[in-house]
Each structure stands twice: as structure tokens, then as C-alpha cells.
Motif scaffolding. Structure first.
Motif, PDB file in Angstrom:
ATOM      1  N   ASN A 184       0.812  -1.363   0.009  1.00 42.41           N
ATOM      2  CA  ASN A 184      -0.042   0.105  -0.143  1.00 42.41           C
ATOM      3  C   ASN A 184       0.860   1.385   0.287  1.00 42.41           C
ATOM      4  OD1 ASN A 184      -2.361  -1.336  -0.095  1.00 42.41           O
ATOM      5  ND2 ASN A 184      -2.427  -1.801   2.260  1.00 42.41           N
ATOM      6  N   SER A 185       1.911   1.375   0.731  1.00 43.71           N
ATOM      7  CA  SER A 185       2.895   2.189   0.593  1.00 43.71           C
ATOM      8  C   SER A 185       3.442   2.744  -0.521  1.00 43.71           C
ATOM      9  CB  SER A 185       3.938   2.145   1.743  1.00 43.71           C
ATOM     10  OG  SER A 185       4.778   3.158   1.996  1.00 43.71           O
ATOM     11  N   LEU A 186       3.986   1.695  -1.303  1.00 40.44           N
ATOM     12  CA  LEU A 186       4.918   1.785  -2.354  1.00 40.44           C
ATOM     13  C   LEU A 186       4.021   1.742  -3.814  1.00 40.44           C
ATOM     14  CD1 LEU A 186       7.759  -0.577  -1.547  1.00 40.44           C
ATOM     15  CD2 LEU A 186       7.928   1.685  -1.497  1.00 40.44           C
ATOM     16  N   ILE A 187       2.901   1.369  -3.849  1.00 38.80           N
ATOM     17  CA  ILE A 187       2.091   1.173  -5.096  1.00 38.80           C
ATOM     18  C   ILE A 187       1.769   2.435  -5.832  1.00 38.80           C
ATOM     19  CG2 ILE A 187      -0.477   1.110  -4.226  1.00 38.80           C
ATOM     20  CD1 ILE A 187      -0.652  -1.465  -5.756  1.00 38.80           C
ATOM     21  N   LYS A 188       1.781   3.511  -5.282  1.00 36.90           N
ATOM     22  CA  LYS A 188       1.154   4.685  -5.923  1.00 36.90           C
ATOM     23  C   LYS A 188       2.067   5.165  -6.833  1.00 36.90           C
ATOM     24  CE  LYS A 188      -1.915   6.221  -2.013  1.00 36.90           C
ATOM     25  NZ  LYS A 188      -1.444   5.012  -1.055  1.00 36.90           N
ATOM     26  N   SER A 189       3.639   4.928  -6.418  1.00 29.35           N
ATOM     27  CA  SER A 189       4.786   5.555  -7.404  1.00 29.35           C
ATOM     28  C   SER A 189       5.646   4.362  -7.911  1.00 29.35           C
ATOM     29  CB  SER A 189       5.652   6.455  -6.469  1.00 29.35           C
ATOM     30  OG  SER A 189       5.850   6.063  -5.168  1.00 29.35           O
ATOM     31  N   ASN A 190       5.199   3.393  -7.669  1.00 26.81           N
ATOM     32  CA  ASN A 190       6.227   1.990  -8.189  1.00 26.81           C
ATOM     33  C   ASN A 190       5.299   0.969  -8.681  1.00 26.81           C
ATOM     34  OD1 ASN A 190       8.913   2.796  -6.798  1.00 26.81           O
ATOM     35  ND2 ASN A 190       7.431   3.012  -5.273  1.00 26.81           N
ATOM     36  N   LYS A 191       5.969   0.303  -9.635  1.00 28.05           N
ATOM     37  CA  LYS A 191       5.230  -0.880 -10.135  1.00 28.05           C
ATOM     38  C   LYS A 191       5.628  -2.125  -9.136  1.00 28.05           C
ATOM     39  CE  LYS A 191       3.506  -3.698 -13.415  1.00 28.05           C
ATOM     40  NZ  LYS A 191       2.092  -3.648 -13.520  1.00 28.05           N
ATOM     41  N   VAL A 192       4.763  -2.540  -8.540  1.00 27.23           N
ATOM     42  CA  VAL A 192       4.598  -3.586  -7.447  1.00 27.23           C
ATOM     43  C   VAL A 192       4.319  -5.006  -8.092  1.00 27.23           C
ATOM     44  CG1 VAL A 192       4.104  -4.268  -5.274  1.00 27.23           C
ATOM     45  CG2 VAL A 192       4.547  -1.764  -5.604  1.00 27.23           C
ATOM     46  N   SER A 232       2.677 -14.287  -3.276  1.00 24.14           N
ATOM     47  CA  SER A 232       2.247 -14.910  -2.174  1.00 24.14           C
ATOM     48  C   SER A 232       1.145 -15.784  -2.522  1.00 24.14           C
ATOM     49  CB  SER A 232       1.773 -13.662  -1.184  1.00 24.14           C
ATOM     50  OG  SER A 232       0.583 -13.114  -1.817  1.00 24.14           O
ATOM     51  N   ARG A 233       0.789 -16.710  -1.690  1.00 17.28           N
ATOM     52  CA  ARG A 233      -0.335 -17.734  -1.608  1.00 17.28           C
ATOM     53  C   ARG A 233      -1.517 -17.167  -1.988  1.00 17.28           C
ATOM     54  NH1 ARG A 233       0.878 -21.196   3.538  1.00 17.28           N
ATOM     55  NH2 ARG A 233       1.071 -19.249   4.224  1.00 17.28           N
ATOM     56  N   THR A 234      -1.950 -15.722  -1.330  1.00 19.83           N
ATOM     57  CA  THR A 234      -3.413 -15.342  -1.459  1.00 19.83           C
ATOM     58  C   THR A 234      -3.125 -14.005  -1.972  1.00 19.83           C
ATOM     59  OG1 THR A 234      -3.084 -14.285   0.787  1.00 19.83           O
ATOM     60  CG2 THR A 234      -4.150 -16.376   0.718  1.00 19.83           C
ATOM     61  N   GLU A 235      -4.267 -13.468  -2.753  1.00 19.94           N
ATOM     62  CA  GLU A 235      -4.347 -12.281  -3.423  1.00 19.94           C
ATOM     63  C   GLU A 235      -4.557 -11.131  -2.511  1.00 19.94           C
ATOM     64  OE1 GLU A 235      -6.357 -10.385  -7.507  1.00 19.94           O
ATOM     65  OE2 GLU A 235      -6.642 -12.552  -6.981  1.00 19.94           O
ATOM     66  N   PRO A 236      -3.977  -9.982  -2.625  1.00 15.73           N
ATOM     67  CA  PRO A 236      -4.433  -8.903  -1.635  1.00 15.73           C
ATOM     68  C   PRO A 236      -5.745  -8.370  -1.899  1.00 15.73           C
ATOM     69  CG  PRO A 236      -2.706  -8.301  -3.181  1.00 15.73           C
ATOM     70  CD  PRO A 236      -2.846  -9.611  -3.552  1.00 15.73           C
ATOM     71  N   GLU A 237      -6.423  -7.813  -1.135  1.00 18.67           N
ATOM     72  CA  GLU A 237      -7.602  -6.896  -1.379  1.00 18.67           C
ATOM     73  C   GLU A 237      -7.263  -5.770  -2.245  1.00 18.67           C
ATOM     74  OE1 GLU A 237      -9.562  -6.224   2.445  1.00 18.67           O
ATOM     75  OE2 GLU A 237      -9.573  -8.309   3.150  1.00 18.67           O
ATOM     76  N   ILE A 238      -6.435  -5.218  -2.028  1.00 18.97           N
ATOM     77  CA  ILE A 238      -6.191  -3.806  -2.974  1.00 18.97           C
ATOM     78  C   ILE A 238      -5.967  -4.142  -4.288  1.00 18.97           C
ATOM     79  CG2 ILE A 238      -3.609  -3.834  -2.689  1.00 18.97           C
ATOM     80  CD1 ILE A 238      -3.779  -0.714  -2.775  1.00 18.97           C
ATOM     81  N   LYS A 239      -6.724  -3.393  -5.289  1.00 13.78           N
ATOM     82  CA  LYS A 239      -6.458  -3.537  -6.714  1.00 13.78           C
ATOM     83  C   LYS A 239      -5.949  -2.395  -7.231  1.00 13.78           C
ATOM     84  CE  LYS A 239      -8.700  -7.311  -6.503  1.00 13.78           C
ATOM     85  NZ  LYS A 239      -7.904  -8.784  -6.333  1.00 13.78           N
ATOM     86  N   HIS A 240      -5.108  -2.270  -8.157  1.00 14.27           N
ATOM     87  CA  HIS A 240      -4.311  -1.279  -8.548  1.00 14.27           C
ATOM     88  C   HIS A 240      -3.718  -1.237 -10.109  1.00 14.27           C
ATOM     89  CE1 HIS A 240      -2.217   2.617  -8.515  1.00 14.27           C
ATOM     90  NE2 HIS A 240      -2.527   3.096  -7.763  1.00 14.27           N
ATOM     91  N   GLU A 241      -3.640  -0.403 -10.823  1.00 17.61           N
ATOM     92  CA  GLU A 241      -3.023  -0.650 -12.058  1.00 17.61           C
ATOM     93  C   GLU A 241      -1.364  -0.942 -11.911  1.00 17.61           C
ATOM     94  OE1 GLU A 241      -3.432   2.940 -14.136  1.00 17.61           O
ATOM     95  OE2 GLU A 241      -2.561   4.069 -12.852  1.00 17.61           O
TER      96      GLU A 241
END
Length: 227
Positions: A19-27, A31-40
Motif C-alpha cells: 500500500n505504501s509503495l504502489i502509488k509511485s512504483n510498479k509492484v 504470495s499464496r493469497t491475493e491482496p484485497e487492494i486492486k491497482h493498475e
């Protein structure tokens, strides 16, 4: 915009880092489970780091390995398998990830690796024998690889105290336990995942370009002070 691979970014500290890095980086989250957050800027790979082949990712500037364990038992109740499992998830998974992505990291933009230890590696704590042994190996790995990969790749680790995540839920399962944990720390608090994510963001940024081979104690004073 950097390309950042996060192993174990769906929950806890790893998710806060995403969540901290996703706004300004390609992340890239593995992991075994998919995170709740969706982002381009977020790509998720469903993968068990210990059992599956890690995905191929062409361009990588930063690798962050988040998986860990809190297996607290008296030494008489810790089996050899407990020690093996803690070592596998904390150390072998990290080594596997580093070895797999090292060629890409070497070609990255000011590349870095970030690992995770625990305050229990510095502060003797009852019932922490297995996790402290595994995380102490992470600290040795951090220093050794920091030297080996210099000057190309920086390697650091964060050693948090109790952090309010699902992994630590048994330690924080009621108000009395929460208050006891707070009172044990000189700053009368424990960590939230966002605080650790802020440190992770700093250590993998250009602002930390002169820092490598270091273990950063986020301890709320429990290791540093006796009050």
C-alpha cells in the motif's frame, strides 16, 4: 517508477508495504493469497515460495522478503520440525528468492534487498528459541550479502517488535494482553504495520543510498532502554 518485488505482500507488514509503495512504483506481489487492494501498478502472482517455482520477472530494482513466523513454545515443546519449518520460511525462502532474482537485481536501478528480523534476535526472550534462531540467521545473511553484493546491491533488514498484524493476533487477543505488551515497551506502545512500511519505503529509496548491511531495530525502546 521502480520495479519492486514483494514476497508475502498480501497480509500484515507486507500488505502495508504494498500500500505504501504502489502509488509511485510498479509492484509485483508474490504470495499464496491475493491482496484485497486492486491497482493498475500491482501485479499479483499466486505462489508458495517454498514449494513453487518463482515467476520470471524481467526488470527488478528492489526485492523485499516479508514472510515470517511466530512460533512461541518452551524449548521442551519445540520439535526439531518446528525449528526446520521456521528456518525454511524465514531463511530458505529468502535465499531462494534472492538467488532467483539476483541476475535481474544486478541490472536494476540502484537495486536493494530488504529482509526482516525480530527484536528477539537481540533481546533474550523466553519461548522464542526457534524464531530467534531463524531470524538471527537473517541478520547474518544481511551482513554477509551486504558485503558480497557491494557496491551494486544494498542489503538491509528491519527487526520489529510486536506489530499489530494477524500473525501477532495471539499476543494481542484481549485488552489485558494489549496493555501488558504496551507496558513492557519503554515507549508504552507497539508497532502498527504502516510504521514498518514507512521504514521499508525509506530503506529501499534513494534517500538510503549510503546504507547497507544494517539491521534496523524498530523496538519501541524494548531493546535499547532499561527504564
Amino acid at each position: 517508477m521502480k520495479n519492486i518485488v514483494i514476497i508475502g505482500g498480501s497480509k500484515g507488514i507486507g500488505n502495508a508495504i504494498v500500500n505504501s509503495l504502489i502509488k509511485s512504483n510498479k509492484v509485483y506481489n508474490i504470495s499464496r493469497t491475493e491482496p484485497e487492494i486492486k491497482h493498475e501498478n500491482l501485479t499479483h502472482y499466486s505462489c508458495n515460495v517454498l514449494e513453487d517455482d518463482l515467476p520470471q520477472i524481467e526488470n527488478i530494482d528492489t526485492l523485499i522478503y516479508c514472510p515470517g513466523s511466530i512460533n512461541l513454545k518452551p524449548i521442551s515443546r519445540l520439535s526439531l520440525n518446528d525449528f526446520r519449518e521456521d528456518f525454511e520460511i524465514n531463511v530458505i525462502g529468502a535465499v531462494k528468492s534472492i538467488q532467483h532474482y539476483l541476475p535481474q537485481l544486478k541490472k536494476g536501478n540502484t537495486p536493494s534487498i530488504l529482509l526482516f528480523s525480530t527484536v528477539a534476535s537481540k533481546l533474550g526472550m523466553p519461548f522464542h528459541a526457534s524464531v530467534a534462531a531463524a531470524k538471527s540467521a537473517i541478520e547474518g545473511l544481511t551482513k554477509s550479502l551486504g558485503a558480497e553484493l557491494a557496491p551494486t546491491i544494498r542489503v538491509n533488514a528491519i527487526a520489529p517488535t510486536v506489530t499489530d498484524t494477524t500473525l501477532a493476533s495471539k499476543l494481542l487477543r484481549n485488552e489485558k494482553m494489549i496493555e501488558n505488551i504496551k507496558e513492557r515497551h519503554p515507549l508504552k506502545k507497539f508497532l502498527n504495520p504502516e510504521e514498518v512500511a514507512n521504514m521499508a519505503e525509506f530503506l529501499t529509496s534513494e534517500k538510503a543510498a549510503s546504507i547497507s548491511g544494517q539491521i534496523f531495530e524498530m523496538d519501541c525502546g524494548i531493546v535499547s532502554f532499561k527504564i
